[in-house]
Design a protein around this motif. Structure first.
Motif, PDB file in Angstrom:
ATOM      1  N   GLU A  97      38.197  62.168  52.976  1.00 31.94           N
ATOM      2  CA  GLU A  97      37.032  61.835  53.793  1.00 31.94           C
ATOM      3  C   GLU A  97      36.659  60.357  53.732  1.00 31.94           C
ATOM      4  N   LEU A  98      37.280  59.609  52.835  1.00 33.53           N
ATOM      5  CA  LEU A  98      37.004  58.178  52.741  1.00 33.53           C
ATOM      6  C   LEU A  98      37.994  57.388  53.584  1.00 33.53           C
ATOM      7  N   THR A  99      37.623  56.158  53.927  1.00 33.17           N
ATOM      8  CA  THR A  99      38.509  55.300  54.701  1.00 33.17           C
ATOM      9  C   THR A  99      39.627  54.759  53.816  1.00 33.17           C
ATOM     10  N   VAL A 100      40.590  54.106  54.451  1.00 34.99           N
ATOM     11  CA  VAL A 100      41.703  53.503  53.718  1.00 34.99           C
ATOM     12  C   VAL A 100      41.188  52.459  52.736  1.00 34.99           C
ATOM     13  N   TYR A 101      40.303  51.557  53.213  1.00 30.63           N
ATOM     14  CA  TYR A 101      39.832  50.490  52.326  1.00 30.63           C
ATOM     15  C   TYR A 101      38.981  51.028  51.191  1.00 30.63           C
ATOM     16  N   GLU A 102      38.226  52.106  51.440  1.00 30.71           N
ATOM     17  CA  GLU A 102      37.437  52.713  50.367  1.00 30.71           C
ATOM     18  C   GLU A 102      38.338  53.330  49.306  1.00 30.71           C
ATOM     19  N   ASN A 103      39.423  53.948  49.731  1.00 30.93           N
ATOM     20  CA  ASN A 103      40.375  54.536  48.793  1.00 30.93           C
ATOM     21  C   ASN A 103      41.079  53.472  47.963  1.00 30.93           C
ATOM     22  N   ILE A 104      41.454  52.363  48.599  1.00 31.44           N
ATOM     23  CA  ILE A 104      42.195  51.308  47.897  1.00 31.44           C
ATOM     24  C   ILE A 104      41.400  50.756  46.720  1.00 31.44           C
ATOM     25  N   PHE A 105      40.088  50.570  46.922  1.00 29.77           N
ATOM     26  CA  PHE A 105      39.275  49.946  45.871  1.00 29.77           C
ATOM     27  C   PHE A 105      38.359  50.940  45.155  1.00 29.77           C
ATOM     28  N   LEU A 106      38.653  52.229  45.306  1.00 35.61           N
ATOM     29  CA  LEU A 106      37.850  53.253  44.647  1.00 35.61           C
ATOM     30  C   LEU A 106      37.959  53.119  43.124  1.00 35.61           C
ATOM     31  N   GLY A 107      36.822  52.961  42.472  1.00 35.61           N
ATOM     32  CA  GLY A 107      36.810  52.845  41.016  1.00 35.61           C
ATOM     33  C   GLY A 107      36.823  51.415  40.516  1.00 35.61           C
ATOM     34  N   HIS A 108      37.182  50.475  41.371  1.00 39.26           N
ATOM     35  CA  HIS A 108      37.119  49.050  41.001  1.00 39.26           C
ATOM     36  C   HIS A 108      36.650  48.251  42.222  1.00 39.26           C
ATOM     37  N   GLU A 109      35.507  48.654  42.719  1.00 37.92           N
ATOM     38  CA  GLU A 109      34.940  48.093  43.941  1.00 37.92           C
ATOM     39  C   GLU A 109      34.630  46.602  43.796  1.00 37.92           C
ATOM     40  N   ILE A 110      34.732  45.904  44.919  1.00 40.64           N
ATOM     41  CA  ILE A 110      34.367  44.482  44.959  1.00 40.64           C
ATOM     42  C   ILE A 110      32.860  44.404  45.181  1.00 40.64           C
ATOM     43  N   LYS A 111      32.179  43.726  44.278  1.00 45.30           N
ATOM     44  CA  LYS A 111      30.721  43.697  44.359  1.00 45.30           C
ATOM     45  C   LYS A 111      30.179  42.282  44.534  1.00 45.30           C
ATOM     46  N   LYS A 112      29.041  42.219  45.170  1.00 50.56           N
ATOM     47  CA  LYS A 112      28.271  40.978  45.308  1.00 50.56           C
ATOM     48  C   LYS A 112      26.919  41.279  44.685  1.00 50.56           C
ATOM     49  N   GLY A 113      26.754  40.804  43.463  1.00 52.05           N
ATOM     50  CA  GLY A 113      25.563  41.178  42.725  1.00 52.05           C
ATOM     51  C   GLY A 113      25.681  42.621  42.268  1.00 52.05           C
ATOM     52  N   ARG A 114      24.687  43.420  42.617  1.00 51.21           N
ATOM     53  CA  ARG A 114      24.684  44.836  42.219  1.00 51.21           C
ATOM     54  C   ARG A 114      25.247  45.738  43.306  1.00 51.21           C
ATOM     55  N   PHE A 115      25.568  45.167  44.464  1.00 55.57           N
ATOM     56  CA  PHE A 115      25.986  45.988  45.598  1.00 55.57           C
ATOM     57  C   PHE A 115      27.446  45.735  45.976  1.00 55.57           C
TER      58      PHE A 115
END
Length: 261
Positions: A97-115
């Motif tokens: 149900e997630l997009t390709v880009y969400e799957n690629i960085f799932l668990g090590h998301e790129i963040k800007k501050g807290r988001f």
């Protein structure tokens, strides 16, 4: 040569209730090579991979693992990923149900501050996919992709973690001929980038099947085994003969593909 081997496994033994899956196994992989492990179903190929990936943690097996010259005692999968080992299992670990880009960085998301920085995530996903499959839209949901493209998403996920050793468990078992060829192309390109690949889980039927079709390959191997049993061939010699058939099949297949290209 110093550090010629990126991976060394010594004396690996793994037991399950009533079964010894691995018995004092030594295994080495040279840096930057594509190493294929061929064997029959139940021979312990996937078990060896799961030990290396941290799926079976240190303490649940005997032996030592040396990666890049340092002994490793992985407690979990995250430990192996942190040193640069990524595993793609036969059962792909994507979220449909997630997009390709969400799957690629799932668990090590790129963040800007807290988001989470979704714009940067999409940019980075496109950069990674450009080296694998430029026409793959990172905003597409994974559930709308075929198995071959889902596998590419898994490889992209590994690349996003700066993988040094990529482990693929039976990678072509559920792929058609075109997807299999594309996967092999990607693995060869990863080699050019200095990434080591350990491809395992090639079964007897699958190995011969790539040459003569899976069904025919399975029948040939089954007939060979039955014939040797009738002739009273010892089990040790049987393994040698069956291994020779598998190697011959793979070599023949590689030469045939080269001529087609």
């Amino acid at each position: 040569m110093a550090n010629e081997y990126i991976l060394e496994m010594h004396g690996i033994t793994k037991e399950f209730p009533g079964v010894r899956a691995l018995d004092n196994v030594d295994f080495k992989v040279k840096r930057g090579e594509i190493h294929c492990l061929v064997g029959e179903n139940g021979s312990g190929k996937s078990t060896l991979m799961k030990i290396l990936s941290g799926f079976y943690p240190y303490g649940e097996y005997e032996g030592t693992i040396v990666f890049e010259g340092k002994e490793q005692r992985f407690k979990n999968v995250h430990d192996s990923q942190n040193v640069g080992i990524s595993t793609i299992y036969q059962e792909l670990a994507v979220i449909p149900e997630l997009t390709v880009y969400e799957n690629i960085f799932l668990g090590h998301e790129i963040k800007k501050g807290r988001f989470i920085d979704w714009n940067e995530t999409i940019v980075k996903a496109k950069e990674i996919l450009k080296t694998l499959r430029p026409d793959l839209d990172p905003s597409v949901k994974v559930k709308d992709l075929g198995v071959g493209l889902q596998q590419i998403v898994e490889i992209a996920k590994a690349l996003s973690k700066n993988v040094k050793l990529l482990i693929l468990d039976e990678p072509t078992s559920s792929l058609n001929e075109d997807d299999s060829e594309n996967l092999l192309r990607i693995i060869r390109e990863l080699k050019q980038r200095g990434i080591t690949s350990y491809v395992g889980g090639v079964s007897a039927a699958g190995g011969v099947g790539k040459v003569m079709n899976s069904l025919i390959g399975a029948l040939v191997m089954a007939s060979l085994i039955n014939g040797m049993n009738l002739l009273g061939v010892g089990i040790s010699l049987q393994y040698i003969i069956r291994g020779g058939v598998l190697i011959a099949a793979v070599v023949f297949d590689i030469k045939t593909r080269s001529k087609v290209r």
